[in-house]
Each structure stands twice: as C-alpha cells, then as structure tokens.
Design an enzyme around this catalytic site. Structure first.
Site, PDB file in Angstrom:
ATOM      1  N   GLY A  97      34.381  38.776  47.679  1.00 56.24           N
ATOM      2  CA  GLY A  97      35.827  38.910  47.820  1.00 56.24           C
ATOM      3  C   GLY A  97      36.220  39.558  49.142  1.00 56.24           C
ATOM      4  O   GLY A  97      35.450  39.535  50.111  1.00 56.24           O
ATOM      5  N   GLY A 104      36.485  42.700  50.208  1.00 56.17           N
ATOM      6  CA  GLY A 104      35.594  43.752  50.709  1.00 56.17           C
ATOM      7  C   GLY A 104      34.345  43.140  51.321  1.00 56.17           C
ATOM      8  O   GLY A 104      33.915  43.518  52.425  1.00 56.17           O
ATOM      9  N   ASP A 109      40.719  37.637  40.845  1.00 56.51           N
ATOM     10  CA  ASP A 109      42.083  38.105  41.136  1.00 56.51           C
ATOM     11  C   ASP A 109      42.916  37.088  41.926  1.00 56.51           C
ATOM     12  O   ASP A 109      44.144  37.202  41.969  1.00 56.51           O
ATOM     13  CB  ASP A 109      42.031  39.410  41.947  1.00 56.51           C
ATOM     14  CG  ASP A 109      41.236  40.506  41.253  1.00 56.51           C
ATOM     15  OD1 ASP A 109      41.069  40.426  40.024  1.00 56.51           O
ATOM     16  OD2 ASP A 109      40.779  41.434  41.947  1.00 56.51           O
ATOM     17  N   ARG A 144      43.894  43.610  39.933  1.00 54.29           N
ATOM     18  CA  ARG A 144      44.135  44.651  40.951  1.00 54.29           C
ATOM     19  C   ARG A 144      45.580  44.602  41.438  1.00 54.29           C
ATOM     20  O   ARG A 144      46.490  44.679  40.631  1.00 54.29           O
ATOM     21  CB  ARG A 144      43.140  44.538  42.116  1.00 54.29           C
ATOM     22  CG  ARG A 144      41.714  44.901  41.713  1.00 54.29           C
ATOM     23  CD  ARG A 144      40.907  45.447  42.859  1.00 54.29           C
ATOM     24  NE  ARG A 144      41.414  46.733  43.279  1.00 54.29           N
ATOM     25  CZ  ARG A 144      41.093  47.896  42.705  1.00 54.29           C
ATOM     26  NH1 ARG A 144      40.246  47.923  41.710  1.00 54.29           N
ATOM     27  NH2 ARG A 144      41.610  49.021  43.137  1.00 54.29           N
ATOM     28  N   GLN A 169      37.209  39.145  30.944  1.00 60.63           N
ATOM     29  CA  GLN A 169      37.815  38.152  31.848  1.00 60.63           C
ATOM     30  C   GLN A 169      36.846  37.663  32.915  1.00 60.63           C
ATOM     31  O   GLN A 169      37.093  36.683  33.595  1.00 60.63           O
ATOM     32  CB  GLN A 169      39.040  38.763  32.542  1.00 60.63           C
ATOM     33  CG  GLN A 169      40.164  39.061  31.588  1.00 60.63           C
ATOM     34  CD  GLN A 169      41.159  40.063  32.155  1.00 60.63           C
ATOM     35  OE1 GLN A 169      42.119  39.686  32.802  1.00 60.63           O
ATOM     36  NE2 GLN A 169      40.925  41.336  31.913  1.00 60.63           N
TER      37      GLN A 169
HETATM   38  O1  F6P Z   1      38.303  42.405  41.622  1.00 58.05           O
HETATM   39  C1  F6P Z   1      37.887  41.983  40.372  1.00 58.05           C
HETATM   40  C2  F6P Z   1      38.124  43.046  39.326  1.00 58.05           C
HETATM   41  O2  F6P Z   1      37.703  42.535  38.072  1.00 58.05           O
HETATM   42  C3  F6P Z   1      39.556  43.572  39.260  1.00 58.05           C
HETATM   43  O3  F6P Z   1      40.418  42.680  38.592  1.00 58.05           O
HETATM   44  C4  F6P Z   1      39.329  44.891  38.563  1.00 58.05           C
HETATM   45  O4  F6P Z   1      40.343  45.823  38.863  1.00 58.05           O
HETATM   46  C5  F6P Z   1      38.024  45.353  39.141  1.00 58.05           C
HETATM   47  O5  F6P Z   1      37.350  44.206  39.599  1.00 58.05           O
HETATM   48  C6  F6P Z   1      37.149  46.066  38.141  1.00 58.05           C
HETATM   49  O6  F6P Z   1      36.040  46.549  38.818  1.00 58.05           O
HETATM   50  P1  F6P Z   1      34.735  47.121  38.080  1.00 58.05           P
HETATM   51  O7  F6P Z   1      33.943  45.929  37.630  1.00 58.05           O
HETATM   52  O8  F6P Z   1      34.055  47.889  39.131  1.00 58.05           O
HETATM   53  O9  F6P Z   1      35.181  47.939  36.922  1.00 58.05           O
END
Ligand code: F6P
Length: 373
Positions: free
Chosen positions: A119, A121, A144, A188, A299
């Site tokens: 993504g 980053g 996202d 996000r 998701q």
């Molecule tokens: O960027 C993808 C995502 O699933 C976001 O929708 C969510 O805020 C974040 O990653 C969750 O991150 P982690 O898997 O580190 O909890």
C-alpha cells in the site's frame, strides 16, 4: 546468457489477492528464459535478517494459489529498511536506516530487480529505494482503496462483499428485535468500504471520515425509521442499520483509536467508533436497543472474489512485463480498461478519499442514506 533475478515481496497489511499477484508474476516470468523469481519473506525483512529468508518461486510453488487469501510470503506493517527497530541499551526502541546495507546485500545476492506489492507506506519505501538506484516496480494493494492513482486496488471489492454479507445477516436480527445495529468497518482515513457496503446492504446511515457527522441528524434518521408504518411482520416497529467507517468522527470531534504499543508500528490503531457511537446515541436520547458489531480483520481474510483475482493477476503479469521492459520506478495502476504505469512519486502523492459531492455519495443520498452532514 546468465539468468536475471527478480525478487518479489509483500508489505503492509495483508489483503485478498496478494497470492494471485505473486502467481501472475511467476507465471509470466516462466514464459521467458531470462528471468528467475525469488520471494523475500515478510516484506524486506527477509533480506535484512541474518541468515536471509529468501525462497525460490516456481510455477510449481504458485500452482492454484490465486484462490488463497493472505500471502505465501508473509508480510508486516512494521519497520522496513528505512526504519528498522533497534533496542537501545536502556530497553527503549529507536529506528535505524539500513537501506544502504540492504542494497549492498541485494547486489551481492544478484538481484536485478524488485517487485514490491504493498500500500501507500510500502510504495513510499519503493520510492526511497528507487531514488537510491534500485530497479523497482510497485504493485498497489489495500482493502482501503485509498491510493489515488489507480481506479481500484485489489482486495477492496472482497472487503466490500464481506461487509455486505455481514449487513445482510444483521438486517434479519435487527428487524426481529427492532434494534439499531451499528456495523463498524475498516478503511483508515477513507470511507470507501463503508460507502459501498452501505449502498449494497441497504443501510439507513453511513458515517465516513470525509463527512463528519452531527449526532442529532443520525438520531433523527433513526426515529424516522421507527415511525414508519410498516407492514412486514418482523419489522413492525422498525429497525435501523448504521454503517460506520473506523475513521469516522463527529463534527468538531476526533477519531477513535489508540496509540499502538507494538514496536515499529507507525499508525494510530483505529477502532472503537461503533461502541462510542452507541454511547453517544444513548446520551442523545435514543431509547431503542442498540447493538454494535466490529467486522475487523474478517474483512481482510479468506479467499478473494473473482474481480480481485482478475485485477491482481493483471497487476502481476504487467509488473513482470515492466521488469522485462526495464520500466522501473513505476507503480502499475488500473485505469479502466488498461493497466498503466505511474511514476512512484505521483503514486504516493495523495490519498484517494471519498469526495462529499461525488456521484456515489449522491447515489447513496438518492436512496435515503443519511450521512449526518
Ligand atoms: O490498511 C488496511 C487496514 O486493514 C486498515 O483498514 C486498518 O485500519 C488497518 O489496516 C489495521 O491494521 P492492523 O492489521 O495492523 O491491525
């Protein structure tokens, strides 16, 4: 002529379709006699670790993996070559830039090119490495859908389908109990998953980060849903479905989340807005039963839907072709009906957010969905 070597890796949060990209790359490469493909385990960490964690990727390794969720290479959204976590003598953590060391290692390993599937980053890391001379191609991924230079990222449609299926299920229990149901979805800073699944699932309210909400408008919509004259048996007294994006916020308020204590984690962990909203609605005087469900990482799990498998395969094949053509410093992107190349600099410049005056918001309002604006 000696074979050239392309290294593939997946970075950031996982996403349905990653394996279909890997398969597309390997299958396309195997049609040439010039390129062999290796995989780096857990983003760039596989190169940075000692001993290195690198696997050979062949047609056999990738057989049938387009239907599998997750990534056969593993992934992480922590650290990376520019911000490697280092434990100090006093037990605190800092970061180190290990990019030059990594580039030396890649040269030593005979890596001629890299495909980085990730993504925003991850593509910022791609850009940093491209500036230091690495032959790199980016492939955009995220549920996202928040990358501005591609019409869609793969994984997004699968996430929308999962949310829609969940809303369909929650409608039946909400109607039976005459409840208000809040469904918290990911995304996000972007409201794409919420917006699409609210329309598909026939929700009454959709709250997204791009449109801060007024709690009283949400309350008014709920009351309107309970005051209708209804004929169906189960939904006689009314019910209400609210889809809330994890990054949604009230007017004049802020997002709900926590600072992660995980070493190297660079984001605020969003989550909890559904619970907060339930409390705020009660405080605003809503007397109906309210329940909330957080769909969370469901998701991102499971098998990608066909659309995402196709898009991911297109990205994989094209990314390999970019490597073969020497088109580096670019990210493949979907511009319907084509897959094009976007300079990495442009690819990460801005986020793809929902415009409050967009056609899709207009459509949602056209079927009565309340945004609280
Ligand atoms: O960027 C993808 C995502 O699933 C976001 O929708 C969510 O805020 C974040 O990653 C969750 O991150 P982690 O898997 O580190 O909890």
């Amino acid at each position: 002529m000696a074979m050239k070597r392309v290294m593939v890796l997946t970075g950031g949060g996982d996403c349905p379709g990653l394996n279909a990209v890997i398969r597309g790359i390997v299958k396309r490469a195997s049609q040439t006699s010039d390129w062999e493909v290796i995989g780096c385990i857990e983003s760039f960490n596989g190169v940075l670790r000692e001993p290195t964690e690198i696997v050979e990727l062949t047609e056999k390794t990738v057989e049938g993996i387009q239907i599998q969720g997750g990534t056969i290479l593993g992934t992480t959204n922590k650290g990376g070559p520019f911000a490697w976590p280092v434990k100090e003598a006093d037990g605190s953590w800092s970061t180190a830039d290990r990019s030059d060391e990594m580039l030396r290692k890649l040269r030593y390993m005979g890596v001629d090119a890299v495909i980085n599937i990730g993504g925003d980053g991850s593509q910022r890391i791609s850009l940093g490495l491209a500036k230091k001379g690495l032959n790199i191609v980016g492939v955009p991924k995220t549920i996202d859908n928040d990358l501005s230079m591609t019409d869609y990222t793969f994984g997004f449609q699968t996430a929308v389908q999962i949310c829609t299926d969940a809303i369909d299920k929650l409608v039946t229990t909400a109607a039976s109990h005459n409840r208000v149901f809040i469904v918290e979805v990911m995304g996000r800073d972007a409201g794409w998953i919420a917006l699409h699944s609210a329309i598909a699932g026939g929700a009454d309210v959709c709250l997204i980060p791009e449109i801060p909400y007024d709690i009283n408008k949400v309350k008014a919509k709920i009351e309107q849903r309970y005051n209708r004259v209804l004929t169906g048996n189960a939904s006689r007294r009314g019910y209400c479905i609210i889809v809330v994006a994890e990054g949604a916020l009230p007017k004049g308020g802020s997002v709900t989340g926590t600072v992660s204590g995980e070493v190297g984690y660079q984001h605020i962990k969003l989550g909890g807005v559904g619970e907060q909203l339930a409390a705020d609605l009660k405080a605003a005087g809503v007397e109906h039963d309210i329940r909330y469900t957080i769909l969370g990482h469901l998701q991102r799990g499971g098998t990608p839907i066909a659309f995402d498998r196709v898009l991911a395969t297109e990205f994989g094949v094209r990314a390999m072709e970019f490597v073969m053509e020497g088109r580096f410093g670019q990210m493949v992107a979907y511009h319907h009906p084509d897959v094009v190349g976007i300079p990495l600099e442009e690819a990460v410049r801005e986020q793809n957010l929902v415009a409050p005056d967009s056609r899709l918001v207009h459509t949602a309002k056209g079927v009565g969905i309340e945004f609280g604006d």
